[in-house]
Design an enzyme around this catalytic site. Structure first.
Site, PDB file in Angstrom:
ATOM      1  N   LYS A  22      24.866  36.231  33.559  1.00  0.00           N
ATOM      2  CA  LYS A  22      25.436  35.545  32.387  1.00  0.00           C
ATOM      3  C   LYS A  22      25.949  34.153  32.745  1.00  0.00           C
ATOM      4  O   LYS A  22      25.651  33.176  32.065  1.00  0.00           O
ATOM      5  CB  LYS A  22      26.593  36.385  31.814  1.00  0.00           C
ATOM      6  CG  LYS A  22      27.419  35.644  30.770  1.00  0.00           C
ATOM      7  CD  LYS A  22      28.556  36.482  30.222  1.00  0.00           C
ATOM      8  CE  LYS A  22      29.837  36.433  30.974  1.00  0.00           C
ATOM      9  NZ  LYS A  22      30.694  35.253  30.771  1.00  0.00           N
ATOM     10  N   ASN A  23      26.746  34.079  33.800  1.00  0.00           N
ATOM     11  CA  ASN A  23      27.415  32.801  34.055  1.00  0.00           C
ATOM     12  C   ASN A  23      26.490  31.731  34.610  1.00  0.00           C
ATOM     13  O   ASN A  23      26.798  30.543  34.541  1.00  0.00           O
ATOM     14  CB  ASN A  23      28.656  33.022  34.933  1.00  0.00           C
ATOM     15  CG  ASN A  23      29.745  33.756  34.160  1.00  0.00           C
ATOM     16  OD1 ASN A  23      29.703  33.820  32.920  1.00  0.00           O
ATOM     17  ND2 ASN A  23      30.703  34.340  34.855  1.00  0.00           N
ATOM     18  N   CYS A 117      37.387  34.490  26.512  1.00  0.00           N
ATOM     19  CA  CYS A 117      38.374  35.552  26.734  1.00  0.00           C
ATOM     20  C   CYS A 117      39.746  34.937  27.003  1.00  0.00           C
ATOM     21  O   CYS A 117      39.854  33.858  27.574  1.00  0.00           O
ATOM     22  CB  CYS A 117      37.977  36.406  27.944  1.00  0.00           C
ATOM     23  SG  CYS A 117      36.481  37.368  27.692  1.00  0.00           S
ATOM     24  N   ARG A 122      44.060  28.582  29.837  1.00  0.00           N
ATOM     25  CA  ARG A 122      42.743  28.221  30.381  1.00  0.00           C
ATOM     26  C   ARG A 122      42.598  26.701  30.276  1.00  0.00           C
ATOM     27  O   ARG A 122      41.856  26.181  29.439  1.00  0.00           O
ATOM     28  CB  ARG A 122      41.610  28.968  29.653  1.00  0.00           C
ATOM     29  CG  ARG A 122      41.624  30.455  29.936  1.00  0.00           C
ATOM     30  CD  ARG A 122      40.371  31.166  29.481  1.00  0.00           C
ATOM     31  NE  ARG A 122      39.242  30.978  30.369  1.00  0.00           N
ATOM     32  CZ  ARG A 122      38.094  31.658  30.288  1.00  0.00           C
ATOM     33  NH1 ARG A 122      37.944  32.573  29.360  1.00  0.00           N
ATOM     34  NH2 ARG A 122      37.108  31.430  31.113  1.00  0.00           N
ATOM     35  N   ASP A 308      36.326  38.893  37.995  1.00  0.00           N
ATOM     36  CA  ASP A 308      35.596  39.549  36.904  1.00  0.00           C
ATOM     37  C   ASP A 308      35.309  41.026  37.196  1.00  0.00           C
ATOM     38  O   ASP A 308      34.701  41.721  36.377  1.00  0.00           O
ATOM     39  CB  ASP A 308      34.292  38.794  36.594  1.00  0.00           C
ATOM     40  CG  ASP A 308      34.583  37.417  36.022  1.00  0.00           C
ATOM     41  OD1 ASP A 308      35.701  37.198  35.536  1.00  0.00           O
ATOM     42  OD2 ASP A 308      33.682  36.550  36.072  1.00  0.00           O
ATOM     43  N   ARG A 400      28.919  40.456  24.597  1.00  0.00           N
ATOM     44  CA  ARG A 400      28.813  39.071  25.067  1.00  0.00           C
ATOM     45  C   ARG A 400      28.196  38.989  26.459  1.00  0.00           C
ATOM     46  O   ARG A 400      27.666  37.950  26.835  1.00  0.00           O
ATOM     47  CB  ARG A 400      30.219  38.427  25.126  1.00  0.00           C
ATOM     48  CG  ARG A 400      30.787  37.996  23.801  1.00  0.00           C
ATOM     49  CD  ARG A 400      32.065  37.194  23.999  1.00  0.00           C
ATOM     50  NE  ARG A 400      31.961  36.431  25.234  1.00  0.00           N
ATOM     51  CZ  ARG A 400      32.877  36.391  26.195  1.00  0.00           C
ATOM     52  NH1 ARG A 400      33.994  37.026  26.066  1.00  0.00           N
ATOM     53  NH2 ARG A 400      32.678  35.687  27.291  1.00  0.00           N
TER      54      ARG A 400
HETATM   55  N1  EPU Z   1      41.663  25.888  36.038  1.00  0.00           N
HETATM   56  C1  EPU Z   1      42.518  24.810  35.960  1.00  0.00           C
HETATM   57  N2  EPU Z   1      42.048  23.650  35.412  1.00  0.00           N
HETATM   58  C2  EPU Z   1      40.769  23.523  34.967  1.00  0.00           C
HETATM   59  C3  EPU Z   1      39.902  24.616  35.046  1.00  0.00           C
HETATM   60  C4  EPU Z   1      40.387  25.800  35.597  1.00  0.00           C
HETATM   61  O1  EPU Z   1      43.678  24.882  36.366  1.00  0.00           O
HETATM   62  O2  EPU Z   1      40.416  22.442  34.503  1.00  0.00           O
HETATM   63  C5  EPU Z   1      42.153  27.142  36.641  1.00  0.00           C
HETATM   64  C6  EPU Z   1      42.122  28.307  35.657  1.00  0.00           C
HETATM   65  O3  EPU Z   1      43.294  28.353  34.880  1.00  0.00           O
HETATM   66  C7  EPU Z   1      41.979  29.490  36.603  1.00  0.00           C
HETATM   67  C8  EPU Z   1      41.147  28.936  37.764  1.00  0.00           C
HETATM   68  O4  EPU Z   1      41.251  27.523  37.670  1.00  0.00           O
HETATM   69  O5  EPU Z   1      43.237  29.857  37.074  1.00  0.00           O
HETATM   70  C9  EPU Z   1      39.700  29.328  37.759  1.00  0.00           C
HETATM   71  O6  EPU Z   1      39.094  28.964  36.517  1.00  0.00           O
HETATM   72  P1  EPU Z   1      37.541  28.615  36.412  1.00  0.00           P
HETATM   73  O7  EPU Z   1      37.392  27.236  35.890  1.00  0.00           O
HETATM   74  O8  EPU Z   1      36.888  28.960  37.707  1.00  0.00           O
HETATM   75  O9  EPU Z   1      37.063  29.624  35.302  1.00  0.00           O
HETATM   76  P2  EPU Z   1      35.970  29.371  34.182  1.00  0.00           P
HETATM   77  O10 EPU Z   1      34.939  28.436  34.675  1.00  0.00           O
HETATM   78  O11 EPU Z   1      36.629  29.097  32.885  1.00  0.00           O
HETATM   79  C10 EPU Z   1      34.324  31.200  35.025  1.00  0.00           C
HETATM   80  C11 EPU Z   1      33.668  32.416  34.447  1.00  0.00           C
HETATM   81  C12 EPU Z   1      34.702  33.507  34.254  1.00  0.00           C
HETATM   82  C13 EPU Z   1      35.373  33.805  35.597  1.00  0.00           C
HETATM   83  C14 EPU Z   1      35.908  32.532  36.227  1.00  0.00           C
HETATM   84  C15 EPU Z   1      36.431  32.746  37.647  1.00  0.00           C
HETATM   85  C16 EPU Z   1      31.924  31.413  33.138  1.00  0.00           C
HETATM   86  C17 EPU Z   1      31.363  31.137  31.801  1.00  0.00           C
HETATM   87  N3  EPU Z   1      33.073  32.056  33.165  1.00  0.00           N
HETATM   88  O12 EPU Z   1      35.323  30.808  34.099  1.00  0.00           O
HETATM   89  O13 EPU Z   1      33.976  34.641  33.853  1.00  0.00           O
HETATM   90  O14 EPU Z   1      36.436  34.704  35.411  1.00  0.00           O
HETATM   91  O15 EPU Z   1      34.882  31.529  36.294  1.00  0.00           O
HETATM   92  O16 EPU Z   1      35.432  33.250  38.465  1.00  0.00           O
HETATM   93  O17 EPU Z   1      31.320  31.096  34.151  1.00  0.00           O
HETATM   94  C18 EPU Z   1      33.553  36.646  32.737  1.00  0.00           C
HETATM   95  O18 EPU Z   1      32.361  36.523  33.030  1.00  0.00           O
HETATM   96  O19 EPU Z   1      34.032  37.703  32.272  1.00  0.00           O
HETATM   97  C19 EPU Z   1      34.459  35.511  32.933  1.00  0.00           C
HETATM   98  C20 EPU Z   1      35.615  35.409  32.338  1.00  0.00           C
END
Ligand code: EPU
Length: 433
Positions: A22-23, A117, A122, A308, A400
């Site tokens: 997915k990601n 989610c 976030r 995850d 999803r």
């Molecule tokens: N963070 C910041 N600032 C930012 C972005 C992130 O402080 O600008 C922090 C977040 O608050 C968090 C950490 O950095 O504490 C990690 O966030 P990340 O950006 O890695 O998460 P994401 O890209 O929003 C993706 C996956 C998530 C998965 C996370 C961590 C996708 C679409 N989503 O989210 O997947 O939990 O990486 O591995 O790639 C899922 O598949 O169920 C899911 C939620």
């Protein structure tokens, strides 16, 4: 609203196939915007995050043809930047990749603040920091993010990520692919989906090195071309089935996987007493008569134990003998599923980012809800292990991210079915219109 109904306490045995990640999929479908041509993307999982992503692409002018259940041709020649509809973008988190991709190709983008989610805050400050480092002006106003390069376009730079973030690493790669000079991302995320996105972009003519390490170098190129590309298997879907095998004391041969991606999960399962065998593109998880034993787990960015997999692992810790701890190292609030598990008999205490699981739970079936995607997967695993009938509501979260999860699990012996429940409330009826 549909629901999933499970009659549990039956071991899962047999072969189960894993779909595309997915990601990766959600990053690569928006990455096609940079190619200005036709891409054929294979092994796209048939899940609502992908169909929503494709709908967003279509809404901004991409021409999309479905070639098979999991293969799509995407032609992004005539995209209109900044035109993604607010409500569509709000439906999914990864829709914010349209910002990096449009900024990279057109030097401008405007998109709604993304949904997804709810794990507490976030923030997207690191995405904005990266775009600004490349010379873009970014304004967040009225629920929109508006990003614009100067008339000379984006210019490469070094960007140090203050936190390890998957989303910001991907968005900066997308924005930098065509920027003048060499962009360096330090403290980059190392997840397999970042490697997959870089492989796709390189196949389309980009020059990205270091993906999979914490320093990624992106040498700007003037043009990307269309390409055929197959998405890698989903490590979290695979991990979910690995835990389901252990939780039901079953024997699952899980194929179409990259065993290296699963090492942190395999290691924890073995520490608990399950047997994990690795093959070229499969893993087999079996559980002997011996009870699973307690373990401490901390979730971390890759190659650590994935956040995850937190809820699915939580279910297994309930079943293991002894007291286990699960410490969440990525998200502020990833334990919302614990309340649902309690209604099935779990004994868990949560204090901030740490949960203590008193093991030896015998789950009993209950009516529970999927509070988010992975929490929903955990409810399925708990239902499969439970005595009696479990009904899971709000399964749109599960849809999803898991392709055909009900039929896949039925294929390995689960008594599980998807039930369509006609809407009775005025509110639901209104939503459906
Ligand atoms: N963070 C910041 N600032 C930012 C972005 C992130 O402080 O600008 C922090 C977040 O608050 C968090 C950490 O950095 O504490 C990690 O966030 P990340 O950006 O890695 O998460 P994401 O890209 O929003 C993706 C996956 C998530 C998965 C996370 C961590 C996708 C679409 N989503 O989210 O997947 O939990 O990486 O591995 O790639 C899922 O598949 O169920 C899911 C939620």
């Amino acid at each position: 609203m549909d629901k999933i109904v499970i009659n549990g306490a039956k071991p899962l045995c047999g072969k189960i196939e894993v779909s595309g990640m997915k990601n990766s999929a959600v990053a690569i479908i928006f990455g096609t915007i940079l190619t200005e041509g036709k891409c054929v993307i294979e092994n796209l999982p048939n899940i609502s995050d992908v169909t929503d992503g494709l709908e967003i692409l279509q809404s901004v002018g991409a021409v999309i043809r479905q070639l098979t259940k999991t293969t799509f041709e995407i032609d992004t020649t005539r995209i209109i930047p900044g035109s993604a509809p607010f409500d569509l973008v709000r439906k999914m988190r990864a829709s914010y990749y349209i910002l990096g991709a449009e900024l990279g190709r057109f030097g401008k983008s405007k998109s709604a603040y993304p949904g997804g989610c709810d794990f507490g805050g976030r923030p997207i400050d690191q995405h904005i920091k990266g775009f600004e480092a490349l010379g873009a002006n970014v304004v967040v106003e009225g629920g929109y993010i508006d990003a614009n390069a100067t008339p000379n376009g984006l210019v490469a730079n070094s960007v140090y990520m203050d936190v390890v973030t998957v989303g910001a690493t991907i968005n900066i790669i997308l924005a930098a692919v065509k920027a003048k000079g060499t962009t360096i991302i330090e403290n980059a995320a190392r997840e397999p989906h970042i490697v997959d996105l870089a492989s796709f972009l390189n196949a389309a003519g980009a020059s990205i090195s270091g993906a999979g390490t914490d320093v990624i170098k992106i040498k700007g190129v003037s043009k990307l071309h269309g390409v055929n590309y197959a998405i890698v298997p989903d490590m979290i879907e695979a991990g979910t089935y690995m835990i389901a095998a252990a939780a039901t004391r079953g024997d699952l041969y899980i194929h179409n996987v990259i065993p290296k991606h699963l090492e942190s999960i395999s290691a924890k399962l073995e520490e608990m007493g399950a047997i994990v065998e690795e093959f070229d593109d499969a893993v087999r998880v079996t559980c002997s008569e011996r009870p699973l034993t307690r373990v401490n787990v901390k979730t971390l960015p890759y190659p650590g134990f994935p956040t995850d997999m937190n809820p699915q692992m939580g279910v297994l810790l309930c079943l293991a003998k002894g007291t286990s701890t699960l410490s969440e190292g990525v998200w502020e609030n990833r334990f919302k599923y614990v309340d649902e598990l309690r209604s099935m008999g779990a004994n868990v205490n949560v204090d901030g980012r740490i949960a203590v699981f008193e093991g030896g739970t015998v789950f009993s079936g209950a009516v529970v809800k999927a509070v988010d995607l992975r929490a929903g997967a955990a409810m399925i695993i708990a239902g499969l292990a439970a005595h009696g009938k479990t009904e899971i509501e709000e399964i749109q979260h599960i849809q999803r991210g898991y392709e055909d999860i009900v039929s896949k699990l039925r294929g390995v012996g689960a008594d599980i079915k998807l039930i369509s429940v006609p809407s009775t409330s005025m509110i639901d009826a209104k939503k459906a219109n």
